[in-house]
Scaffold this motif. Structure first.
Motif, short mmCIF file in Angstrom:
data_model
loop_
_atom_site.label_atom_id
_atom_site.label_comp_id
_atom_site.label_asym_id
_atom_site.label_seq_id
_atom_site.Cartn_x
_atom_site.Cartn_y
_atom_site.Cartn_z
N VAL A 1 0.87 -1.19 0.00
CA VAL A 1 0.00 0.00 0.00
C VAL A 1 0.90 1.23 0.00
CG1 VAL A 1 -1.65 1.33 1.36
CG2 VAL A 1 -1.81 -1.17 1.29
N LEU A 2 0.56 2.18 -0.84
CA LEU A 2 1.30 3.44 -0.83
C LEU A 2 0.77 4.34 0.27
CD1 LEU A 2 1.36 3.89 -4.64
CD2 LEU A 2 3.38 3.82 -3.20
N GLY B 1 -1.34 1.90 -10.92
CA GLY B 1 -0.66 0.99 -10.01
C GLY B 1 0.62 1.54 -9.44
N ARG B 2 0.93 2.81 -9.69
CA ARG B 2 2.22 3.32 -9.25
C ARG B 2 2.13 4.59 -8.41
NH1 ARG B 2 5.71 4.54 -13.85
NH2 ARG B 2 3.80 5.04 -14.95
N GLY B 3 1.10 5.36 -8.60
CA GLY B 3 1.04 6.65 -7.92
C GLY B 3 0.68 6.50 -6.45
N ASN B 4 0.70 7.60 -5.72
CA ASN B 4 0.29 7.54 -4.32
C ASN B 4 -1.04 8.22 -4.10
OD1 ASN B 4 1.01 10.19 -4.63
ND2 ASN B 4 1.87 10.38 -2.59
N VAL C 1 -1.33 -2.27 -16.02
CA VAL C 1 -2.02 -2.44 -14.74
C VAL C 1 -3.04 -1.33 -14.56
CG1 VAL C 1 -1.76 -2.37 -12.23
CG2 VAL C 1 -0.07 -3.56 -13.60
N SER C 2 -4.25 -1.69 -14.20
CA SER C 2 -5.25 -0.71 -13.80
C SER C 2 -5.62 -1.00 -12.35
CB SER C 2 -6.51 -0.83 -14.66
OG SER C 2 -6.34 -0.12 -15.85
N ARG C 3 -5.64 0.05 -11.54
CA ARG C 3 -5.95 -0.15 -10.13
C ARG C 3 -7.12 0.78 -9.79
NH1 ARG C 3 -1.10 0.65 -6.04
NH2 ARG C 3 -1.40 2.79 -6.71
N TYR C 4 -8.12 0.22 -9.14
CA TYR C 4 -9.36 0.96 -8.91
C TYR C 4 -9.62 1.18 -7.42
CZ TYR C 4 -10.11 -0.32 -13.74
OH TYR C 4 -9.96 -0.48 -15.09
N ARG C 5 -10.20 2.34 -7.13
CA ARG C 5 -10.71 2.59 -5.79
C ARG C 5 -12.11 3.14 -5.93
NH1 ARG C 5 -5.33 3.99 -5.42
NH2 ARG C 5 -4.16 3.07 -3.70
N ILE C 6 -12.93 2.87 -4.93
CA ILE C 6 -14.30 3.38 -4.95
C ILE C 6 -14.48 4.32 -3.78
CG2 ILE C 6 -16.73 2.76 -4.71
CD1 ILE C 6 -16.14 0.18 -6.11
N GLU C 7 -14.97 5.51 -4.07
CA GLU C 7 -15.31 6.45 -3.02
C GLU C 7 -16.82 6.31 -2.79
OE1 GLU C 7 -14.17 11.02 -2.31
OE2 GLU C 7 -15.56 10.69 -3.98
N ALA C 8 -17.18 5.95 -1.57
CA ALA C 8 -18.60 5.76 -1.24
C ALA C 8 -19.05 6.89 -0.32
CB ALA C 8 -18.78 4.40 -0.56
N ILE C 9 -20.22 7.43 -0.59
CA ILE C 9 -20.70 8.59 0.17
C ILE C 9 -21.89 8.17 1.03
CG2 ILE C 9 -21.65 10.93 -0.04
CD1 ILE C 9 -20.07 10.73 -2.90
N THR C 10 -21.78 8.46 2.34
CA THR C 10 -22.81 8.05 3.30
C THR C 10 -23.95 9.07 3.29
OG1 THR C 10 -21.80 9.28 5.09
CG2 THR C 10 -21.04 7.03 4.79
N PRO D 1 -7.48 -0.73 -2.89
CA PRO D 1 -7.67 -0.86 -4.33
C PRO D 1 -7.95 -2.28 -4.79
CG PRO D 1 -5.34 -0.81 -3.79
CD PRO D 1 -6.08 -0.71 -2.49
N ALA D 2 -8.52 -2.38 -5.98
CA ALA D 2 -8.63 -3.66 -6.69
C ALA D 2 -7.83 -3.49 -7.96
CB ALA D 2 -10.08 -3.95 -7.01
N GLU D 3 -6.98 -4.47 -8.22
CA GLU D 3 -6.03 -4.31 -9.32
C GLU D 3 -6.27 -5.34 -10.40
OE1 GLU D 3 -2.00 -2.99 -8.06
OE2 GLU D 3 -1.36 -4.78 -9.15
N VAL D 4 -6.13 -4.92 -11.66
CA VAL D 4 -6.23 -5.86 -12.78
C VAL D 4 -4.98 -5.73 -13.62
CG1 VAL D 4 -7.50 -6.50 -14.85
CG2 VAL D 4 -8.72 -5.59 -12.90
N ARG D 5 -4.37 -6.87 -13.90
CA ARG D 5 -3.23 -6.87 -14.83
C ARG D 5 -3.77 -7.31 -16.18
NH1 ARG D 5 2.15 -6.35 -14.68
NH2 ARG D 5 2.02 -5.77 -12.48
#
Ligand SMILES: [Zn+2]
Length: 666
Positions: A420-421, A523-526, A553-562, A572-576
């Motif tokens: 994890v970065l 997959g590389r940034g912070n 590589v594609s790496r995904y994050r989801i921002e969820a709003i309450t 993240p979830a990562e796909v190569r």
């Protein structure tokens, strides 16, 4: 007619950057000029500052720009109008060494490349060549990497040492070559060398600017000062199109883990802990910042000591004691300026924008220092002194680099063992840092002086972790391995799969969310990456199709709003992506574009078409149609006659096609 157009474009592509006669560089003295005015001098005038003494600045420019400088509000005296002719004369004078003995004359470009190759071949268990790109004129941008198990990513800090980035600063090439030779020949017999090669991964690039070196010019063959061409607080000078506009700086950022719009991804990523950037033209050591006067977080407690170590290392040598002083103690023969130390912040000498030090630290957390080795430029360094000089600096380089594993280190991963970065805060100071190899090991190396610290690790989407009273004792510090667990109001699990239409992201949650945003990085940034959805996804959504995933590589994050507006980041979830999905279009710049648009693409070796559509889907231009050999190509198009607006650019090669939005501005 069509054929002629295509032929013309191809010809234009082939001629780009080659064949034009280079205008000679000139040296001018500007002043008296105040420190305030110095700060914007390079932005407003076609100048590159090389030295400033508090009232006069010595600057590089070009013969063809001299007339422009007549209108400057400060005095401007031409010191040397044709520097290249001056250098040729200088070389013919009394500096030539004995060509028959090693290290008694400057290595040519060809000799430098051959040496590196020979060394790597002769020491293949601890050295390898990595060609990181090619220069404007097609010369090798070549690194030698030295480490035990050199082919394997290991739990060890990575460091970078670079040489001649200003082509007329020849001694910078020699000190890096010499360091490489010592590391290779003394491995196994000298304990300091053996420890360093076993415990670190050392990247050495002696010639960052081979074209400038061959032509004996400060700039590269596009007449750009490469040490003003990186993106961190780049100043938007009228004289350069955009940061990383040059292949030499792109290549440097590529292997240094750069993750930006203009930086390709052709070479393995590194996270360098420490760096040395060698120059000549003065004798001093500079740490960041170069673009501003505010102290960097690491200045007081680490950086100054590091530079002092370099200086002390050099001063132990007879070469420096014969000079009656070293980097921090000037003898009679060397002038220095009353208001500053020879070990100082770069901006304290004179501010610059877009240099290697600032980018390395600001963008990548690497403590990269400028070493101004000597006054000699353009053949002005006495070649007979090369060996003694390199030897003296070798002890400085070793003293500096040895610090890379002194301090805090360990790994940072999530519960599934995925690196994890994150950001580390030490006491009240915030240090940005990255991992050496985020896809494999996730190790971090944070240089710190001995002492006791409170250390906090924070990352997007996770609960921060603080470790109190951490004791740092040089290279015997006990590692801290961090395992992050996800924060938040409820769990949300993401899965990502490659499909024929792109990457399908789906998620499940037991918590109540009213909306989602989807983010992707490579997959590389912070950071959390780029937001993909234009409008928020409804709280009922449970999947999202990314039609243009980032290869490999594609790496995904989801921002969820309450319901109360609170935001939680999951992933993240990562796909190569497999070979099929290799990205066709790897670069498109500048965008927005005023006139010339450049495309970089990976051709599969088939017919290629580039077309432009307006937003209603009407074809407005056939930009290119022809066959391209397999590999990387660069195509440029003049869009100056197109009306301003938003267009869709379509690139097709074989069965693969890609669409990108292009904005034309006026
Ligand atoms: Zn320089």
């Amino acid at each position: 007619m069509r054929f002629l157009t295509v032929a013309f474009i191809l010809l234009a592509v082939m001629l780009a950057g080659a064949g034009e006669a280079l205008v000679s560089e000139s040296l001018v003295l500007v002043g008296p000029i105040s420190r305030e005015a110095i700060a914007t001098l390079e932005r407003d005038w076609p100048l590159s500052i090389d030295d400033y003494d508090g009232s006069f600045a010595t600057c590089y420019t070009f013969q063809e720009k001299l007339e422009l400088l007549d209108s400057m509000p400060w005095g401007c005296t031409v010191l040397v109008e044709d520097l290249q002719a001056h250098y040729a004369e200088q070389r013919a004078m009394d500096f030539a060494g004995d060509k028959d003995e090693p290290w008694t004359s400057f290595h040519t470009y060809a000799e430098t490349m051959t040496l590196l190759e020979t060394w790597a071949n002769d020491n293949s268990s601890i050295a390898k060549i990595v060609d990181v790109g090619t220069s404007v004129e097609g010369r090798h941008l070549r690194c030698i990497v030295i480490s035990d198990n050199v082919a394997t990513e290991e739990y060890e800090p990575e460091v970078r040492v670079i040489g001649t980035i200003h082509g007329n600063e020849e001694i910078a090439n020699e000190v890096v070559l010499y360091l490489a030779e010592r590391l290779l020949t003394d491995y196994g017999t000298d304990s300091a060398v053996t420890e360093m090669v076993d415990g670190m991964e050392i990247w050495l690039q002696p010639l960052v600017n081979p074209d400038g070196y061959v032509a004996s010019r400060r700039s590269n063959n596009n007449s750009v000062d490469l040490n003003r061409n990186l993106s961190y607080h780049w100043n938007g000078s009228d004289y350069e199109p955009h940061p990383f506009s040059q292949p030499e700086t792109k290549a440097l950022a590529d292997y240094s883990g750069g993750d930006e719009q203009y930086v390709p991804d052709n070479v393995e990523d590194n996270t360098f802990v420490l760096g040395l950037t060698h120059h000549s033209g003065a004798v001093c050591l500079n740490y960041v910042w170069n673009y501003q006067y505010t102290d960097a977080a690491d200045k007081a407690h680490v950086w100054h000591n590091l530079c002092q170590d370099y200086s002390d290392g050099c001063e132990d040598s007879s070469y420096y004691s014969n000079l009656d002083g070293g980097y921090d103690n000037y003898g009679d023969g060397y002038q220095w300026y009353d208001y500053m130390d020879a070990i100082c912040e770069g901006a304290e000498w004179y501010p610059t924008h877009g240099d290697v030090n600032d980018w390395s630290y600001g963008e990548r957390g690497c403590l990269d220092t400028t070493v101004e080795l000597s006054d000699g430029q353009g053949g002005g360094f006495p070649e007979g002194d090369i060996i003694d000089f390199c030897d003296a600096n070798y002890y400085g380089q070793m003293a500096y680099l040895e610090y890379a594993d002194d301090g805090l280190h360990g790994t940072v991963k999530d519960g599934a063992g995925v690196p994890v970065l994150c950001t580390i805060t030490v006491d009240s100071r915030t240090e940005a840092f990255m991992y050496n190899d985020p896809t494999v090991i996730g190790d971090y190396w944070l240089p710190l002086d001995d002492g006791t610290y409170d250390v906090t690790f924070s990352a997007d989407g996770y609960t921060p972790q603080t470790f109190e009273d951490v004791v740092v004792t040089g290279d015997t510090t006990t590692p801290i391995d961090v395992v992050f667990s996800q924060s938040g109001v409820g769990d949300l699990t993401i899965s990502a799969h490659q499909t024929s239409d792109g990457v399908l992201l789906s998620w499940e949650t037991s918590a109540e969310f009213i909306a989602y945003n989807i983010y992707r990085d490579n997959g590389r940034g912070n950071s959390v990456g780029e937001r993909l959805n234009q409008f928020r996804l409804d709280g009922g959504a449970a999947c999202y199709l990314d039609a243009r995933p980032h290869a490999p590589v594609s790496r995904y994050r989801i921002e969820a709003i309450t319901p109360d507006g609170h935001r939680e980041v999951y992933g993240p979830a990562e796909v190569r992506l497999d070979g099929e999905a290799t990205e066709l279009l790897v670069g498109l710049y500048p965008n927005p574009v005023v006139s010339e648009l450049t495309l970089e693409l990976n051709s599969g070796g088939s017919d290629c078409r580039v077309t432009l559509y307006d937003l209603s889907g009407r074809l407005v231009d056939n930009l290119y149609s022809g066959s391209l050999s397999e590999g990387r190509h660069s195509l440029s198009f003049d869009l100056a006659s197109r009306p301003a607006g938003v267009y869709l650019l379509r690139v097709e090669s074989g069965s693969v096609s890609e669409n990108r939005r292009v904005v034309i501005t006026r």
